[in-house]
Design a protein around this motif. Structure first.
Motif, PDB file in Angstrom:
ATOM      1  N   UNK A 207      -0.879   5.891  12.999  1.00 56.20           N
ATOM      2  CA  UNK A 207      -1.283   4.992  11.922  1.00 56.20           C
ATOM      3  C   UNK A 207      -0.340   5.085  10.728  1.00 56.20           C
ATOM      4  N   UNK A 208      -0.036   3.938  10.149  1.00 54.35           N
ATOM      5  CA  UNK A 208       0.745   3.850   8.920  1.00 54.35           C
ATOM      6  C   UNK A 208       0.016   2.919   7.955  1.00 54.35           C
ATOM      7  N   UNK A 209       0.210   3.156   6.668  1.00 55.67           N
ATOM      8  CA  UNK A 209      -0.326   2.273   5.647  1.00 55.67           C
ATOM      9  C   UNK A 209       0.762   1.296   5.237  1.00 55.67           C
ATOM     10  N   UNK A 210       0.507   0.001   5.424  1.00 59.68           N
ATOM     11  CA  UNK A 210       1.485  -1.039   5.138  1.00 59.68           C
ATOM     12  C   UNK A 210       0.872  -2.089   4.217  1.00 59.68           C
ATOM     13  N   UNK A 211       1.734  -3.008   3.753  1.00 59.05           N
ATOM     14  CA  UNK A 211       1.279  -4.144   2.949  1.00 59.05           C
ATOM     15  C   UNK A 211       0.495  -3.687   1.721  1.00 59.05           C
ATOM     16  N   UNK A 212       1.061  -2.734   0.995  1.00 62.42           N
ATOM     17  CA  UNK A 212       0.415  -2.286  -0.241  1.00 62.42           C
ATOM     18  C   UNK A 212       0.280  -3.475  -1.199  1.00 62.42           C
ATOM     19  N   UNK A 213      -0.898  -3.616  -1.790  1.00 61.59           N
ATOM     20  CA  UNK A 213      -1.119  -4.729  -2.705  1.00 61.59           C
ATOM     21  C   UNK A 213      -2.140  -4.333  -3.775  1.00 61.59           C
ATOM     22  N   UNK A 214      -1.991  -4.929  -4.931  1.00 55.16           N
ATOM     23  CA  UNK A 214      -2.967  -4.725  -5.995  1.00 55.16           C
ATOM     24  C   UNK A 214      -4.223  -5.497  -5.628  1.00 55.16           C
ATOM     25  N   UNK A 215      -5.315  -4.786  -5.454  1.00 56.27           N
ATOM     26  CA  UNK A 215      -6.578  -5.413  -5.056  1.00 56.27           C
ATOM     27  C   UNK A 215      -7.391  -5.846  -6.277  1.00 56.27           C
ATOM     28  N   UNK A 216      -7.500  -4.955  -7.276  1.00 62.66           N
ATOM     29  CA  UNK A 216      -8.289  -5.266  -8.465  1.00 62.66           C
ATOM     30  C   UNK A 216      -7.908  -4.306  -9.574  1.00 62.66           C
ATOM     31  N   UNK A 217      -8.185  -4.730 -10.804  1.00 67.20           N
ATOM     32  CA  UNK A 217      -7.997  -3.869 -11.975  1.00 67.20           C
ATOM     33  C   UNK A 217      -9.330  -3.712 -12.679  1.00 67.20           C
ATOM     34  N   UNK A 218      -9.651  -2.480 -13.061  1.00 66.09           N
ATOM     35  CA  UNK A 218     -10.858  -2.222 -13.843  1.00 66.09           C
ATOM     36  C   UNK A 218     -10.550  -2.489 -15.311  1.00 66.09           C
TER      37      UNK A 218
END
Length: 296
Positions: A207-218
């Motif tokens: 497993x690898x973590x790909x497609x890092x993206x900003x999901x939300x900001x508090x």
């Protein structure tokens, strides 16, 4: 800063919250207390647990009759993953305390994949707050396989990685970055207070973590503990309570809690148990809302 963790267990048909909480006061004796809260009795009973988990933080149910705790460690005791029995005398043991010989900084939060692998965050808060030695690792996220002993760093580039959870289908990992508030209490609004999403992809059988993206900001405080419900909605403890986003990152609403929420867990039939520096709260949502971890 404070440390808060909560795990909901149904051992012996009783509903209990295993709570780790403790303010880091300006004293030499910093301690996080672990408390067993029995929700099956009226009035609710609380019992402090005598266990050797140094500066406990995030926790999750693990195997039968155990909770897996993140221990931030002390100057003399290692940070790492500790397993604690939920049955008296609450024996605990260190399962993993280093990355190929380099000690962890201050392990913060943890989640267990259905394949048995353990994913956890390791920011440098302990050193900043004066109860850990200088960091020997970056602010990173790790995957550890207890069955094989293999450990990998799977994500970096964070200011302060904190909460972590999987989507219900385990195809997405959500990680909060609480860099806006450092361990010394300094606040900088230009530092991130955000949730990032990663796709979990298999490459060469791993497993690898790909497609890092900003999901939300508090927009209030920082997004600390994080969980999903079975519909894929994302919940995070923030400065005004618990914020809830759709799987597409749209803010659906806020559960307002005086003093905000550091961490929380789902109970049964739409219950949420939430912690901040001062209180343990019970929140009742619709009975059809179910947490992705226990699926109750």
């Amino acid at each position: 800063m404070s440390n808060n963790a909560i795990s909901f267990t149904t051992h012996d048909q009783r509903f209990m919250a295993i709570v780790a909480t403790g303010a880091l006061a300006q004293t030499d004796s910093k301690k996080v207390h672990i408390t067993r809260v029995d929700l099956s009795k009226t009035p609710i009973t609380c019992q402090e647990v005598d266990t050797e988990i140094p500066m406990g933080n995030g926790g999750i149910n693990y195997d039968k009759d155990y909770v897996l705790f993140c221990a931030q460690g002390t100057m003399t005791e290692p940070s790492g993953l500790y397993r604690m029995s939920t049955i008296a005398p609450y024996k605990s043991e260190l399962l993993k305390g280093d990355f190929h010989g380099r000690p962890f900084n201050s392990v913060n939060d943890v989640v267990v994949h259905t394949d048995g692998s353990i994913w956890f965050t390791d920011p440098i808060y302990g050193s900043e707050q004066g109860y850990r030695p200088p960091p020997r690792l970056p602010n990173q996220v790790y995957r550890w396989c207890p069955n094989t002993g293999a450990i990998r760093a799977v994500a970096d580039g964070f200011g302060r990685p904190n909460g972590i959870c999987f989507s219900p289908d385990e195809q997405v990992v959500y990680i909060t970055d609480t860099d806006r508030i450092h361990g010394d209490g300094s606040i900088d609004d230009q530092r991130v207070s955000s949730v990032y999403a990663f796709d979990v992809c298999t490459i060469h059988g791993e497993p690898f973590l790909t497609n890092r993206r900003l999901f939300a900001m508090a927009d209030q405080g920082i997004p600390d503990g994080i969980k999903c419900d079975l519909e894929g909605n994302v919940y995070s403890g923030c400065g005004d309570g618990i914020n809830v986003w759709s799987p597409g990152g749209v803010l659906l609403g806020r559960i307002l809690v005086d003093g905000g929420v550091s961490n929380f867990c789902f109970g049964r039939n739409g219950e949420i148990f939430a912690l901040n520096e001062h209180r343990l709260w019970r929140v009742q949502l619709g009975a059809g809302v179910k947490g992705a971890l226990l699926r109750l």
